[in-house]
Write a protein that holds these residues in place. Structure first.
Motif, mmCIF file in Angstrom:
data_model
loop_
_atom_site.group_PDB
_atom_site.id
_atom_site.type_symbol
_atom_site.label_atom_id
_atom_site.label_comp_id
_atom_site.label_asym_id
_atom_site.label_seq_id
_atom_site.Cartn_x
_atom_site.Cartn_y
_atom_site.Cartn_z
ATOM 1 N N ARG A 1 -27.073 109.489 4.357
ATOM 2 C CA ARG A 1 -25.713 109.970 4.643
ATOM 3 C C ARG A 1 -25.620 111.488 4.654
ATOM 4 O O ARG A 1 -24.905 112.075 5.467
ATOM 5 N N ALA A 2 -26.337 112.129 3.755
ATOM 6 C CA ALA A 2 -26.256 113.589 3.654
ATOM 7 C C ALA A 2 -26.807 114.286 4.889
ATOM 8 O O ALA A 2 -26.537 115.469 5.113
ATOM 9 N N SER A 3 -27.574 113.566 5.700
ATOM 10 C CA SER A 3 -28.203 114.173 6.870
ATOM 11 C C SER A 3 -27.288 114.217 8.085
ATOM 12 O O SER A 3 -27.564 114.933 9.048
ATOM 13 N N VAL A 4 -26.213 113.429 8.068
ATOM 14 C CA VAL A 4 -25.374 113.283 9.261
ATOM 15 C C VAL A 4 -24.613 114.578 9.539
ATOM 16 O O VAL A 4 -23.905 115.106 8.682
ATOM 17 N N PHE B 1 -29.279 113.034 12.563
ATOM 18 C CA PHE B 1 -29.164 111.648 12.100
ATOM 19 C C PHE B 1 -30.533 111.246 11.575
ATOM 20 O O PHE B 1 -31.524 111.263 12.307
ATOM 21 N N VAL B 2 -30.606 110.920 10.282
ATOM 22 C CA VAL B 2 -31.879 110.605 9.628
ATOM 23 C C VAL B 2 -31.759 109.262 8.919
ATOM 24 O O VAL B 2 -30.736 108.963 8.294
ATOM 25 N N TYR B 3 -32.811 108.454 9.025
ATOM 26 C CA TYR B 3 -32.854 107.214 8.259
ATOM 27 C C TYR B 3 -34.263 107.008 7.713
ATOM 28 O O TYR B 3 -35.237 107.574 8.220
ATOM 29 N N LEU B 4 -34.334 106.219 6.663
ATOM 30 C CA LEU B 4 -35.606 105.924 6.003
ATOM 31 C C LEU B 4 -35.963 104.459 6.193
ATOM 32 O O LEU B 4 -35.087 103.590 6.177
#
Length: 246
Positions: A167-170, A194-197
């Motif tokens: 969320r902090a990456s959005v 937009f980042v996801y793991l």
């Protein structure tokens, strides 16, 4: 008969301006486990009069159903996420929406974009980080190299089922957050992030480890066979020499 009807519709469109209203354009990007993406673009249109309704139906029924043709109704129809060339498996469909209104219409464009639409980087042995490559968006830029998302375009991004949104990456601030997905609605200007793991399951990691050992073992078989043959040959020669001496 069908061909002549279609040609007449083409002539009517060419002779007059098209005043279609784009109610909304939604570009939905769903990432796959390898960082590639499946894209669906939805164009909600309001046809200006009955002549356009008839022309729309002629295109839908008799036309070749490609992007070039449908741009007569909406100049914004195209690949909003792309590299050079045409994305894989493009498909375009169109239909009327009588439940919404007699002049409402929808055009849908679907395609697959291979490669690293989301760029992977290893965080740990089991966790991989994926960063959306926003430079693939076919949008205009400001002088400060920021993307411009104009109205009525909305952009929706979703990680794969195995992914977890950071969320902090959005960035910039999304217009809406739906579970792991986020949506931006124009007008918005910024550098989109937009980042996801993706965390690999322990069972999968163990399976990969043993598959790797198996592969190494298979690779060693030729050399192991050669060593065994040398040893057998040496044993044969040694036995022969001992017998001759005896």
């Amino acid at each position: 008969m069908k061909a002549s009807t279609f040609c007449i519709a083409l002539a009517l469109l060419a002779a007059s301006s098209v005043a279609v209203t784009e109610l909304s354009i939604l570009v939905s990007i769903t990432f796959n486990d390898d960082g590639s993406a499946q894209v669906r673009e939805r164009y909600n249109l309001l046809l200006s009069d009955e002549r356009e309704v008839e022309s729309f139906e002629n295109y839908r029924v008799y036309g070749q159903n490609n992007i070039v043709e449908w741009r007569r109704f909406s100049s914004n129809i195209g690949y909003h996420l792309s590299r050079k060339g045409t994305p894989a498996r493009p498909k375009i469909t169109a239909r009327r929406l009588p439940n919404i209104g007699s002049r409402s219409a929808l055009i849908e464009l679907e395609y697959y974009l291979a490669g690293e639409v989301a760029v992977p980087s290893k965080v740990s042995s089991r966790v991989t980080r994926f960063d959306f490559n926003s430079s693939l968006l076919s949008l205009d830029y400001t002088a400060a190299n920021e993307l411009i998302l104009p109205p009525p375009i909305s952009l929706h991004l979703s990680p794969p089922p195995s992914g977890t949104l950071v969320r902090a990456s959005v960035s910039p601030e999304p217009s809406a957050v739906d579970g792991n997905g986020v949506e931006w609605s124009g007008p918005i200007t910024g550098k989109f992030s937009f980042v996801y793991l993706v965390e690999q399951q322990l069972g999968d990691e163990v399976s990969e480890y043993f598959n790797g050992l198996y592969g190494q073992g298979v690779a060693l078989i030729p050399s192991a066979v050669a060593v065994a043959l040398v040893l057998l040959l040496a044993s044969f020669l040694a036995n022969k020499l001992l017998r001759e001496k005896a």
